[in-house]
Design a protein around this motif. Structure first.
Motif, short mmCIF file in Angstrom:
data_model
loop_
_atom_site.label_atom_id
_atom_site.label_comp_id
_atom_site.label_asym_id
_atom_site.label_seq_id
_atom_site.Cartn_x
_atom_site.Cartn_y
_atom_site.Cartn_z
N ALA A 89 -5.25 -1.68 2.52
CA ALA A 89 -6.27 -2.70 2.22
C ALA A 89 -5.83 -3.64 1.10
CB ALA A 89 -7.59 -2.03 1.86
N GLY A 90 -4.89 -3.16 0.27
CA GLY A 90 -4.40 -4.02 -0.82
C GLY A 90 -4.75 -3.49 -2.20
N LYS A 91 -5.18 -2.24 -2.29
CA LYS A 91 -5.63 -1.70 -3.58
C LYS A 91 -4.47 -1.61 -4.58
CE LYS A 91 -7.05 2.15 -1.67
NZ LYS A 91 -6.54 1.92 -0.29
N MET A 122 -12.42 -2.72 -0.60
CA MET A 122 -11.46 -3.72 -0.10
C MET A 122 -11.13 -3.48 1.36
SD MET A 122 -8.77 -4.34 -3.19
CE MET A 122 -8.00 -5.67 -2.27
N GLU A 123 -10.93 -4.58 2.06
CA GLU A 123 -10.46 -4.55 3.45
C GLU A 123 -9.52 -5.71 3.64
OE1 GLU A 123 -14.29 -3.05 5.82
OE2 GLU A 123 -13.29 -4.78 6.74
N ARG A 124 -8.36 -5.45 4.17
CA ARG A 124 -7.38 -6.50 4.48
C ARG A 124 -7.24 -7.56 3.39
NH1 ARG A 124 -10.49 -6.59 8.98
NH2 ARG A 124 -9.93 -5.05 10.55
N ASN A 158 1.16 -13.09 2.08
CA ASN A 158 0.11 -12.85 1.09
C ASN A 158 -0.66 -11.60 1.50
OD1 ASN A 158 0.72 -15.05 -0.45
ND2 ASN A 158 -0.86 -16.37 0.46
N VAL A 159 -0.89 -10.73 0.52
CA VAL A 159 -1.65 -9.50 0.79
C VAL A 159 -3.06 -9.60 0.21
CG1 VAL A 159 -1.79 -7.03 0.27
CG2 VAL A 159 0.38 -8.01 1.02
N LEU A 160 -3.17 -10.14 -1.00
CA LEU A 160 -4.50 -10.39 -1.57
C LEU A 160 -4.87 -11.83 -1.27
CD1 LEU A 160 -4.25 -8.78 -5.15
CD2 LEU A 160 -4.92 -7.70 -2.98
N ALA A 170 -14.59 1.76 -9.57
CA ALA A 170 -13.76 2.27 -8.48
C ALA A 170 -13.34 1.13 -7.56
CB ALA A 170 -14.55 3.30 -7.67
N VAL A 171 -12.11 1.25 -7.04
CA VAL A 171 -11.66 0.36 -5.96
C VAL A 171 -11.29 1.27 -4.79
CG1 VAL A 171 -10.00 -1.37 -5.22
CG2 VAL A 171 -10.77 -1.34 -7.59
N VAL A 172 -12.01 1.11 -3.70
CA VAL A 172 -11.75 1.97 -2.54
C VAL A 172 -11.50 1.10 -1.31
CG1 VAL A 172 -13.20 3.82 -3.50
CG2 VAL A 172 -14.22 2.18 -1.93
#
Ligand SMILES: Nc1ncnc2c1ncn2[C@@H]1O[C@H](COP(=O)(O)OP(=O)(O)OP(=O)(O)O)[C@@H](O)[C@H]1O
Length: 250
Positions: free
Chosen positions: A38-40, A208-210, A15-17, A31-33
């Protein structure tokens, strides 16, 4: 409104998200940074239906779309411009743009997308009959955006649109995104490594992080947060250098 609630997805056994919540309405740029990995992009692919949703809910205008194909989501108004543009190199600019319309089942009686989009993307008028493969990276990015918009999306997912562009072309790209938001009723989820520029253009932002959202809020608040300043906006504390006191090679 596009709503992702506690979504989980990934690749193979991984699983990534890990339970991501994201919303996007039609009148905003969000924005998604986050760092590499990180999974963006995984988020964008899951929203667009290119990766299956493992758990959680996805709603488009209150309709559950989590089990729908990417094509059905595109027809429902959710269109992604993938990283790397993916134009048909052997087709002309106009043919690429027309494909963006026919791919989502728009009729030929609909207004000519090249006409409608020509004010935002001068390239359409200037290079209409040129093969897309002969265009520069910046020009290809314009055509990729125009192709997606030809499908009249209500929600547009942009995955790293500035990737590989020079600083000048990146500036033009962000100006184009600003023009899109002024001219068309489309919500834009902007996944970007150019964090400062993305935040300057956006209304809200997610960090996002991990595989998790670790910070969200107005773009101004996110830009002002000390974590984002330190990690992404160059406000790095550098230890004072002491060239005379040590061997630089040690
Ligand atoms: N096709 C794939 N198969 C297996 N793992 C993948 C695949 N694509 C991405 N991953 C893994 O998923 C995690 C998240 O990757 P993702 O591309 O979503 O991150 P990102 O935030 O978009 O980063 P980047 O800015 O580098 O594209 C990473 O650990 C990555 O190695």
């Amino acid at each position: 409104m596009l709503e992702a609630i506690n979504i989980v997805s990934g690749y193979g056994s991984v699983n990534v998200l890990h339970g991501v919540d994201v919303t996007l309405s039609r009148d905003e740029v969000v924005a998604v940074v986050g760092a590499n990995g990180a999974g963006k992009s995984t988020l964008a692919r899951t929203l667009a239906g290119l990766l299956p949703l493992r758990s959680g809910q996805l709603r488009l205008a209150d309709e559950e779309i989590g089990s729908k194909s990417s094509n059905a989501r595109a027809k429902g108004g959710l269109i992604m411009v993938p990283e790397g543009r993916r134009l048909f190199a052997g087709l002309t600019v106009r043919e690429n743009i027309n494909l963006g319309r026919s791919a989502v089942g728009k009729r030929s009686s609909d207004p000519d997308p090249a006409e409608v989009l020509g004010d935002i993307f001068p390239i359409i008028r200037e290079r209409e009959h040129q093969r897309a493969g002969l265009l520069s990276g910046g020009e290809q990015q314009q055509v990729a955006l125009a192709r997606a918009l030809a499908g009249r999306p209500r929600y547009l997912l942009l995955d790293e649109p500035s990737l590989g562009l020079s600083p000048t072309l990146t500036t033009q790209l962000f100006e184009t995104i600003a023009k899109i938001r002024e001219s068309l009723p489309v919500g834009i989820l902007l996944i970007e490594q150019m964090v400062d520029r993305a935040l300057a253009l956006s209304d809200r932002a997610y960090v996002m992080e991990r595989g998790r959202v670790v910070l969200s809020g107005t773009a101004a608040d996110v830009a002002a947060s000390s974590e984002v300043q330190r990690a992404y906006l160059g406000d790095v504390e550098v230890a004072p250098s002491a060239p005379d006191e040590g061997d630089a090679s040690s």
